[in-house]
Each structure stands twice: as C-alpha cells, then as structure tokens.
Design an enzyme around this catalytic site. Structure first.
Site, PDB file in Angstrom:
ATOM      1  N   LYS A 173       6.529 -14.882 -21.824  1.00 25.50           N
ATOM      2  CA  LYS A 173       5.644 -13.929 -21.137  1.00 25.50           C
ATOM      3  C   LYS A 173       5.948 -14.063 -19.654  1.00 25.50           C
ATOM      4  O   LYS A 173       5.463 -14.975 -18.982  1.00 25.50           O
ATOM      5  CB  LYS A 173       4.186 -14.297 -21.429  1.00 25.50           C
ATOM      6  CG  LYS A 173       3.166 -13.162 -21.347  1.00 25.50           C
ATOM      7  CD  LYS A 173       3.137 -12.387 -20.067  1.00 25.50           C
ATOM      8  CE  LYS A 173       2.390 -13.068 -18.936  1.00 25.50           C
ATOM      9  NZ  LYS A 173       2.518 -12.320 -17.656  1.00 25.50           N
ATOM     10  N   GLY A 226       3.139 -21.704 -12.498  1.00 24.39           N
ATOM     11  CA  GLY A 226       2.367 -20.709 -11.756  1.00 24.39           C
ATOM     12  C   GLY A 226       1.329 -21.379 -10.881  1.00 24.39           C
ATOM     13  O   GLY A 226       1.488 -22.540 -10.477  1.00 24.39           O
ATOM     14  N   SER A 227       0.259 -20.661 -10.627  1.00 23.21           N
ATOM     15  CA  SER A 227      -0.746 -21.146  -9.675  1.00 23.21           C
ATOM     16  C   SER A 227      -1.610 -22.246 -10.274  1.00 23.21           C
ATOM     17  O   SER A 227      -1.770 -22.341 -11.499  1.00 23.21           O
ATOM     18  CB  SER A 227      -1.640 -19.978  -9.250  1.00 23.21           C
ATOM     19  OG  SER A 227      -2.295 -19.466 -10.388  1.00 23.21           O
ATOM     20  N   GLY A 231      -3.278 -22.577 -14.013  1.00 22.78           N
ATOM     21  CA  GLY A 231      -2.945 -23.827 -14.709  1.00 22.78           C
ATOM     22  C   GLY A 231      -4.185 -24.569 -15.183  1.00 22.78           C
ATOM     23  O   GLY A 231      -4.222 -25.120 -16.282  1.00 22.78           O
ATOM     24  N   GLU A 246       3.512 -26.684 -14.288  1.00 29.82           N
ATOM     25  CA  GLU A 246       4.201 -26.808 -12.984  1.00 29.82           C
ATOM     26  C   GLU A 246       3.463 -25.883 -12.028  1.00 29.82           C
ATOM     27  O   GLU A 246       3.599 -24.660 -12.128  1.00 29.82           O
ATOM     28  CB  GLU A 246       5.669 -26.361 -13.099  1.00 29.82           C
ATOM     29  CG  GLU A 246       6.502 -27.124 -14.122  1.00 29.82           C
ATOM     30  CD  GLU A 246       6.831 -28.534 -13.685  1.00 29.82           C
ATOM     31  OE1 GLU A 246       6.680 -28.848 -12.490  1.00 29.82           O
ATOM     32  OE2 GLU A 246       7.231 -29.326 -14.550  1.00 29.82           O
ATOM     33  N   CYS A 280       7.723 -22.823  -4.593  1.00 27.95           N
ATOM     34  CA  CYS A 280       6.752 -23.911  -4.796  1.00 27.95           C
ATOM     35  C   CYS A 280       7.136 -25.109  -3.931  1.00 27.95           C
ATOM     36  O   CYS A 280       6.285 -25.917  -3.578  1.00 27.95           O
ATOM     37  CB  CYS A 280       6.694 -24.301  -6.259  1.00 27.95           C
ATOM     38  SG  CYS A 280       8.296 -24.640  -6.959  1.00 27.95           S
ATOM     39  N   GLU A 377      -2.467 -23.625  -0.364  1.00 24.67           N
ATOM     40  CA  GLU A 377      -1.148 -23.005  -0.544  1.00 24.67           C
ATOM     41  C   GLU A 377      -1.216 -21.548  -0.098  1.00 24.67           C
ATOM     42  O   GLU A 377      -1.983 -20.760  -0.653  1.00 24.67           O
ATOM     43  CB  GLU A 377      -0.723 -23.084  -2.019  1.00 24.67           C
ATOM     44  CG  GLU A 377       0.712 -22.618  -2.222  1.00 24.67           C
ATOM     45  CD  GLU A 377       1.154 -22.609  -3.689  1.00 24.67           C
ATOM     46  OE1 GLU A 377       0.389 -22.118  -4.538  1.00 24.67           O
ATOM     47  OE2 GLU A 377       2.266 -23.088  -3.960  1.00 24.67           O
TER      48      GLU A 377
HETATM   49  P1  NAP Z   1       0.203 -17.004 -11.409  1.00 23.77           P
HETATM   50  O1  NAP Z   1      -0.575 -15.884 -10.871  1.00 23.77           O
HETATM   51  O2  NAP Z   1      -0.514 -18.224 -11.838  1.00 23.77           O
HETATM   52  O3  NAP Z   1       1.017 -16.390 -12.666  1.00 23.77           O
HETATM   53  C1  NAP Z   1       2.025 -17.097 -13.342  1.00 23.77           C
HETATM   54  C2  NAP Z   1       2.194 -16.512 -14.736  1.00 23.77           C
HETATM   55  O4  NAP Z   1       1.040 -16.817 -15.517  1.00 23.77           O
HETATM   56  C3  NAP Z   1       2.311 -14.995 -14.782  1.00 23.77           C
HETATM   57  O5  NAP Z   1       3.174 -14.637 -15.831  1.00 23.77           O
HETATM   58  C4  NAP Z   1       0.875 -14.558 -15.071  1.00 23.77           C
HETATM   59  O6  NAP Z   1       0.804 -13.279 -15.634  1.00 23.77           O
HETATM   60  C5  NAP Z   1       0.442 -15.644 -16.034  1.00 23.77           C
HETATM   61  N1  NAP Z   1      -0.994 -15.936 -16.091  1.00 23.77           N
HETATM   62  C6  NAP Z   1      -1.922 -15.838 -15.117  1.00 23.77           C
HETATM   63  N2  NAP Z   1      -3.120 -16.263 -15.559  1.00 23.77           N
HETATM   64  C7  NAP Z   1      -2.943 -16.658 -16.835  1.00 23.77           C
HETATM   65  C8  NAP Z   1      -3.806 -17.192 -17.849  1.00 23.77           C
HETATM   66  N3  NAP Z   1      -5.093 -17.414 -17.618  1.00 23.77           N
HETATM   67  N4  NAP Z   1      -3.279 -17.477 -19.057  1.00 23.77           N
HETATM   68  C9  NAP Z   1      -1.975 -17.281 -19.307  1.00 23.77           C
HETATM   69  N5  NAP Z   1      -1.113 -16.752 -18.409  1.00 23.77           N
HETATM   70  C10 NAP Z   1      -1.590 -16.461 -17.182  1.00 23.77           C
HETATM   71  O7  NAP Z   1       1.348 -17.461 -10.396  1.00 23.77           O
HETATM   72  P2  NAP Z   1       2.406 -16.547  -9.613  1.00 23.77           P
HETATM   73  O8  NAP Z   1       1.723 -15.830  -8.508  1.00 23.77           O
HETATM   74  O9  NAP Z   1       3.199 -15.742 -10.587  1.00 23.77           O
HETATM   75  O10 NAP Z   1       3.383 -17.654  -9.004  1.00 23.77           O
HETATM   76  C11 NAP Z   1       3.143 -18.325  -7.808  1.00 23.77           C
HETATM   77  C12 NAP Z   1       2.615 -19.715  -8.081  1.00 23.77           C
HETATM   78  O11 NAP Z   1       3.536 -20.430  -8.901  1.00 23.77           O
HETATM   79  C13 NAP Z   1       2.476 -20.550  -6.816  1.00 23.77           C
HETATM   80  O12 NAP Z   1       1.278 -21.275  -6.857  1.00 23.77           O
HETATM   81  C14 NAP Z   1       3.677 -21.501  -6.891  1.00 23.77           C
HETATM   82  O13 NAP Z   1       3.519 -22.708  -6.184  1.00 23.77           O
HETATM   83  C15 NAP Z   1       3.779 -21.723  -8.364  1.00 23.77           C
HETATM   84  N6  NAP Z   1       5.110 -22.195  -8.737  1.00 23.77           N
HETATM   85  C16 NAP Z   1       5.232 -23.507  -9.101  1.00 23.77           C
HETATM   86  C17 NAP Z   1       6.484 -24.016  -9.432  1.00 23.77           C
HETATM   87  C18 NAP Z   1       6.651 -25.446  -9.840  1.00 23.77           C
HETATM   88  O14 NAP Z   1       7.685 -25.774 -10.410  1.00 23.77           O
HETATM   89  N7  NAP Z   1       5.708 -26.330  -9.570  1.00 23.77           N
HETATM   90  C19 NAP Z   1       7.602 -23.166  -9.376  1.00 23.77           C
HETATM   91  C20 NAP Z   1       7.428 -21.834  -8.993  1.00 23.77           C
HETATM   92  C21 NAP Z   1       6.162 -21.352  -8.674  1.00 23.77           C
HETATM   93  P3  NAP Z   1       0.654 -11.927 -14.741  1.00 23.77           P
HETATM   94  O15 NAP Z   1       0.812 -12.318 -13.306  1.00 23.77           O
HETATM   95  O16 NAP Z   1       1.751 -11.060 -15.237  1.00 23.77           O
HETATM   96  O17 NAP Z   1      -0.703 -11.387 -15.032  1.00 23.77           O
END
Ligand code: NAP
Length: 493
Positions: A173, A226-227, A231, A246, A280, A377
C-alpha cells in the site's frame, strides 16, 4: 490524464469503492494520473490473493527466489533513467537525487538476491547426547507493506526484496502521493518472474486500505515507514503480528570549534536542503560550538540563498518542491512558530512565488533546545542553529528530542568523536559526514520514538520478514528428557 489500476492476483483491477484519486506533479500542482481509491474490501481481496499465491512461493527454493530478485535488480538498472524521471515528476526531488533513489533500490535488490544463498540461521549444541539442535528461518506469511512518498522507489524495494526472498507474499500500500512509482516497481517485479498474487498493489488511503492491512489477522507482518502519529496508531491496533516501524526524525549535526567548517558546511547543506528537507535522516538542527557559530551562520546563509529552486526534472535545480500543499502549509506554520518563539530568521521563511509547492531554504539562529522548531519534525527545508559551549552540552542537546534516527559530528578531536558515537541516542552516527548516506548492506533504523527496534537493510533485513523455528533432532533411539536426564559423562549415583 492517464487512468491506472491496482494489481490483485496478477490482474489489473478497479476499486470496489468505484472511486478514484489523482496523483499530482508537485512542481506544477497539476494532475499526473488517476488511481483507484482502494478500500477495506480491496485490501481483503489482495490478502486472499497473497494467501493463495504464498502457498507455492514459499516452496520455491530460496536461491531461486534470489535469482528472481537479481533479475529484478537488472531490470531496475535497465530502467534507471525512466524511473528517476518518474520520481522527479511525481515526488519532485531533483534528478540527481532521483537517480540515487533508484540506485538505492538496485543496490538493495542486488544485495538481498544474495540472501537467497545465505538466509543464515543457527546451529548449536544440545545438552543431551545424540541430539542435534538448530534454529532455521521460515516465512512469516502474508506481509502488509505500507510506504511513504519520500523515497517512492527505494523504500518499497527495501521492504519487497527481503520479504520476497524469505518466501512471503505481500500486499503493498504505497503513499497516495506516489502511486505511479509504486506501480512501475511492481510491474518490473512481475517482469522479473514474481508469480501472480505473490506481490499485490492496493492504492488508496491509509485510513481505508492501509488500516485493513494493519488490523487484518491474516496479515502476519506489517512493515510500515511513515510518521510517528500513524506508527503509533498502527502499534496500538495491529494486534498480534510482527511489526516493523520506521518513523520520524529530528536529526542533528554537531559542529565543534575544531571542525573543518567548509566540510561541515557541505554536510549541512546536503542534510538540511537535500530532498527539500523531506528525508527521515534530514538534519533540521545544527548544534554548534559558540566560538564558531557566527562564522558558520554567515557561511550557511550565503550558500542557502544561492540554492536554485526548480522542478526536479530540470537538471539546474538544486532544491525541488515539497510534496503537496498541506506540506507547504505545515512548513510555513513552523516558520511562524519559530518567529513567535523568538528565533531569528536569517533567510527564507516563505513559499516561493509561482506555481507548485516550493518553499525557500530557511535558516533560524538563536534557537534554544526547548523551542518547538528544535523539537518537532518539520519535514521541510528549515534548519535551526543552536549554540553550545562544548561537547557534553552538544550531546545533551542532541539527545533532548523524542526521536533518534540519524546524527553527525564534525570534529578533528578523536575524543569528541568517540563521545558522540557512544552517547548520542540514535540508530546512526556519522563522523565528519552528513546525517544522510546509508548503505544497503548495513542495518538502518532508529531508537526512541523513531522505531520499535526493527532494522531494515543489512544482514538484519531478513529478521523482519522471517520467523525462527527451533528444531531438535534426536538420534539416540530413546526418550531423552531435557532438564530431567543427567548430562552424559556425569556419573550416575
Ligand atoms: P504518513 O502520513 O504516516 O504515511 C505513510 C503511509 O502510511 C502512507 O502510505 C499512508 O497512506 C499510510 N497511512 C497513514 N495512516 C495510516 C494508518 N492509520 N494505517 C495504515 N496506513 C496509514 O507519512 P508520510 O507523510 O507519507 O511520510 C513522511 C514521514 O515518514 C516522516 O515522518 C518521515 O520521517 C517518515 N519516514 C521515516 C523513514 C525511516 O526510515 N525512519 C523513512 C522515510 C520517511 P496515505 O498517505 O496514502 O493515506
């Protein structure tokens, strides 16, 4: 505008919801492609397909699964430029970094292909005679892979390759901001020989398709990047399954008074403004010795003002757009927060004029460790300069945030360097190098609220996607009882 479908059980399908969404070009704000808004029932369809296909895939010998991944890595290499242009257009990062995103995927697929001939497990001794003891790796089952938009090719491949080599089937996804990149990755996997149903792609929101992958009991492992907020929801709702998280970062570069300031400057520019700060591992804090602070600020602002904003696909751009309007608004909100907290804005601090979601590289000085701009962040091209009086204070400030992903120190003093290595609370520490630059054959991940201890990459990548089964083979021909029978060699009374 081109219309695309999801991939379930080897077939291109629409969503049961009957709805679609669009992926935008962040440099123009214009629609690029439309995709099905996959919902809970679509995710369940994909889980069915993965469950069925997984039965056969797990019986394929791991070296053969590895060969499929090797072919996949070759296809990624063959299509590197096409994929890089797709990333630059759909996600927005500049073309050199887009090529780096694809290269990271190539490296990972190539490295993990070799795991097909390793998947090292353990043998050990037994306390009983004529008994053999070992722990072997077995697949987990259906894995749900949920990915963000900032590395739209590399991150899916970082999860797909180890999941597949371990004999699992998957439902991917991807972020709704970058479905085109994900679809292309999945198409290349099929071309490489992954059977129908082993890899399924469900597009749509995290709150529908993503949530179903998390809560569904037939999904045995969820790997999420993701965020922190998402998480945390996942950690609370996943039930009993393997979970790799992550999450976010608030990474710092420490610069000591003995550092090579030119080298540190290059490192900070790369870490703060590369990918427009949307990594990240991006550095959004510079913790600097007070003796060199003023000099460094001048150097940094001089360079930051000269960075050229532009579309990722344009080779003369230094900094691309932010991913979407919401991100632009969030980054600007943090500029206002920084000003209201009393930090001094040295440059940037505003969206760039014109179309697209561009934000000017932004530098704040006079930041104190407790300010929100130093704690939260921002995920944009905003860097906060915090002044300190020595190594101990610098490490204390570096550790004063909830996250712990990457960190870096610039110093010529070996004792400073080792204090930082030992004491910074982070999954990664770089010495005389930027906070960015992970290589695929080393573990990657963070501590504190950045993650739950899982490590992607390196020899640890397969741990997230395999279970250990402990096996005892008793060839004594009699019932031997551990903890009950005496050790052989010990005289019986
Ligand atoms: P996000 O808003 O948390 O979304 C990440 C993914 O999760 C998307 O596919 C999103 O779907 C999905 N999602 C959101 N809420 C969910 C839930 N409750 N259940 C299941 N899936 C859900 O993060 P983002 O804005 O895409 O990415 C930025 C974040 O990722 C930053 O905080 C960054 O630090 C972090 N990141 C961390 C790493 C690491 O390795 N530590 C690497 C890269 C990025 P939709 O958005 O399509 O609705």
């Amino acid at each position: 505008m081109k219309k695309f479908k999801m991939l379930v059980g080897g077939k291109l399908v629409s969503s049961n919801s009957g709805k679609t969404f669009v992926s935008l070009n962040p440099a123009t704000g214009k629609p690029l492609a439309s995709f099905p808004s996959g919902n809970e029932s679509d995710a369940r369809r994909a889980i069915d397909a993965a469950e069925k296909a997984g039965e056969k895939w797990k019986k394929v010998p791991p070296p053969k699964r590895g060969m499929v991944l090797l072919r996949f890595s070759q296809l990624l290499r063959q299509h590197k430029e096409e994929l890089a242009r797709l990333i630059a257009t759909e996600m927005g990062k500049v073309i050199a970094e887009s090529r780096g995103d694809v290269q990271e995927a190539i490296d990972m697929a190539e490295y993990i292909a070799g795991e097909g001939r390793r998947l090292f497990s353990f043998t050990t001794t037994s306390e009983l005679g004529n008994k053999f003891a070992m722990a072997i790796r077995v697949p987990v089952g259906v894995c749900g892979l949920i990915t963000p938009w900032n590395f739209p090719v590399a991150i899916p491949v970082w999860k797909l390759a180890p999941a597949l080599v371990c004999g699992n089937s998957v439902v991917l996804k991807p972020s709704s901001d970058t479905p085109l990149c994900a679809l292309r990755v999945v198409q290349l996997l099929r071309e490489a020989g992954v059977p129908d149903g082993v890899v399924n792609l469900v597009t749509g929101s995290g709150s529908a398709a993503g949530k179903e992958l998390v809560v569904n009991e037939r999904v045995r492992a969820v790997s999420f990047t993701g965020s922190k907020e998402a998480g945390l929801w996942i950690a609370r709702n996943a039930g009993i399954k393997k979970l790799g998280l992550e999450l976010g970062g608030k990474n710092a570069v420490i610069i000591m008074d003995d550092a090579d300031l030119n080298l540190a400057l290059e490192g900070v520019l790369w870490a703060a403004f590369g990918t427009s700060g949307q990594r990240c591992t991006a550095a959004s804090r510079v913790i600097i010795h007070e003796k060199v602070e003023k000099k460094f600020e001048k150097m940094l602002v001089g360079k930051a003002k000269k960075l050229r904003l532009g579309a990722g696909a344009n080779p003369s751009s230094d900094v691309g757009p932010l991913i979407n309007r919401a991100a632009l608004e969030k980054v600007h909100r943090y500029t206002e927060i920084g000003l209201s907290e009393g930090a001094k804005l040295l440059c940037g601090g505003a969206p760039a004029k014109g179309r697209g979601f561009f934000y000017k590289p932004t530098v704040f000085s006079g930041v104190t460790p407790k300010m929100r701009i130093a704690q939260e962040e921002i995920f944009g091209p905003t860097v906060s300069i915090i002044s300190v009086s020595g190594i101990d204070e610098s490490i204390k400030v570096a550790n004063s945030v909830e996250y712990g992903l990457s960190s870096s120190i610039y110093t010529k003093n070996i004792s400073n360097a080792f204090k930082a290595i030992e004491r910074i609370e982070a999954g990664l520490t770089y010495v005389n190098s930027s906070t960015i630059g992970s290589e695929v054959h080393l573990p990657f991940g963070g501590v504190k609220h950045t993650g739950n201890g899982a490590r992607e990459g390196g020899w640890t990548a397969v741990e997230e996607f395999s279970e250990l089964k402990t096996v005892y083979v008793d060839y004594s021909g009699k019932l031997q009882k551990a903890q009950i029978d005496e050790f052989e060699g010990k005289k019986k009374k």
